[in-house]
Write a protein that holds these residues in place. Structure first.
Motif, mmCIF file in Angstrom:
data_model
loop_
_atom_site.group_PDB
_atom_site.id
_atom_site.type_symbol
_atom_site.label_atom_id
_atom_site.label_comp_id
_atom_site.label_asym_id
_atom_site.label_seq_id
_atom_site.Cartn_x
_atom_site.Cartn_y
_atom_site.Cartn_z
ATOM 1 N N ALA A 1 0.824 -1.208 0.000
ATOM 2 C CA ALA A 1 0.000 0.000 0.000
ATOM 3 C C ALA A 1 0.860 1.260 0.000
ATOM 4 C CB ALA A 1 -0.919 -0.017 1.226
ATOM 5 N N TRP A 2 2.001 1.249 0.830
ATOM 6 C CA TRP A 2 2.891 2.399 0.855
ATOM 7 C C TRP A 2 3.523 2.613 -0.495
ATOM 8 C CZ3 TRP A 2 8.128 2.848 0.067
ATOM 9 C CH2 TRP A 2 8.695 4.094 0.378
ATOM 10 N N TYR B 1 2.417 1.771 -3.351
ATOM 11 C CA TYR B 1 1.407 2.210 -4.300
ATOM 12 C C TYR B 1 1.090 3.676 -4.134
ATOM 13 C CZ TYR B 1 -3.028 2.527 -6.771
ATOM 14 O OH TYR B 1 -4.045 2.916 -7.629
ATOM 15 N N ARG B 2 1.175 4.166 -2.901
ATOM 16 C CA ARG B 2 0.859 5.572 -2.672
ATOM 17 C C ARG B 2 2.061 6.481 -2.982
ATOM 18 N NH1 ARG B 2 -1.387 3.567 2.111
ATOM 19 N NH2 ARG B 2 0.476 4.314 3.220
ATOM 20 N N GLU B 3 3.313 6.077 -2.666
ATOM 21 C CA GLU B 3 4.466 6.954 -2.735
ATOM 22 C C GLU B 3 5.191 6.889 -4.077
ATOM 23 O OE1 GLU B 3 5.133 9.166 -0.540
ATOM 24 O OE2 GLU B 3 3.605 8.521 0.895
#
Length: 230
Positions: free
Chosen positions: A215-216, A218-220
């Motif tokens: 998730a990290w 994918y976001r960053e």
């Protein structure tokens, strides 16, 4: 006379004249032998036949009818009346006597058959089988049932109520508790204290080690989309 022989006139027509047939030679030659034959053969035969008919009628009236009546009277007197009297006076009483004798013999045979074949079995059934069954089997069985089996049954029912039923319930409870302790509680303990915590730990590790980094990332991290040829 001449006027009578002349034909009379009827109106405009005249009656034909009287015809007088003349006998020729051929007719005379045929008629004479025929008359001779009639006189010689036919007439005597006819006279004999008439005489026979008259004689038969006279014989029937004078001889045959009286003889027939006499024979019928003799047959009636000598045959019919004796047979009727024989039937009424001898055969009818003899038949009644034979019928009475047959009835008496039939009653005797029936009584003898009953005395030989029926009455012994009836007496045996009445005075042997029934008393033996009644007083030798049924009465002892009733007394045994009333004196022994009934108290034994009541005692067994009390033993069942007082001892066996509580013992059975206690034994069933003990067996159920033992089966629960041997099979159910270990499975419940393994499920509650091993499998459930292990599943929670694995889910936490998967969440922190796999799901959170993905998730990290994918976001960053930027995602470059390749462009196609222009």
């Amino acid at each position: 006379m001449d006027q009578e022989k002349q034909p009379r006139a009827y109106g405009n027509h005249q009656a034909p004249a009287h015809y007088e047939s003349g006998d020729g030679c051929l007719t005379t030659l045929i008629r004479i032998p025929v008359r001779i034959v009639v006189l010689v053969i036919v007439l005597p035969v006819r006279m004999v036949w008439d005489a026979l008919v008259a004689t038969s009628r006279a014989a029937d009236r004078i001889l045959l009818r009286p003889v027939g009546r006499a024979l019928a009277w003799l047959c009636q007197v000598l045959v019919v009346i004796p047979l009727v009297r024989l039937y009424e006076s001898v055969l009818t009483p003899l038949g009644h006597g034979l019928r009475w004798l047959a009835a008496v013999v039939g009653r005797g045979v029936r009584w003898l058959g009953a005395a030989v074949l029926v009455w012994p079995w009836v007496e045996l059934w009445r005075y042997v089988v029934v008393p033996v069954v009644r007083y030798g089997i049924v009465a002892p069985a009733v007394r045994l049932y009333a004196s022994v089996l009934t108290p034994v049954g009541h005692g067994l029912r009390r033993v069942y109520r007082v001892l066996l039923a509580p013992a059975g319930r206690g034994l069933a409870t003990a067996i159920g508790w033992l089966l629960t302790a041997l099979f159910v509680w270990p499975v419940v303990g393994v499920w509650r204290y091993v499998l459930v915590p292990l599943a929670l730990t694995l889910s936490r590790l998967a969440e922190y080690l796999i799901v959170a980094p993905l998730a990290w990332a994918y976001r960053e991290l930027p995602v470059k989309v390749p462009s196609g040829p222009r």
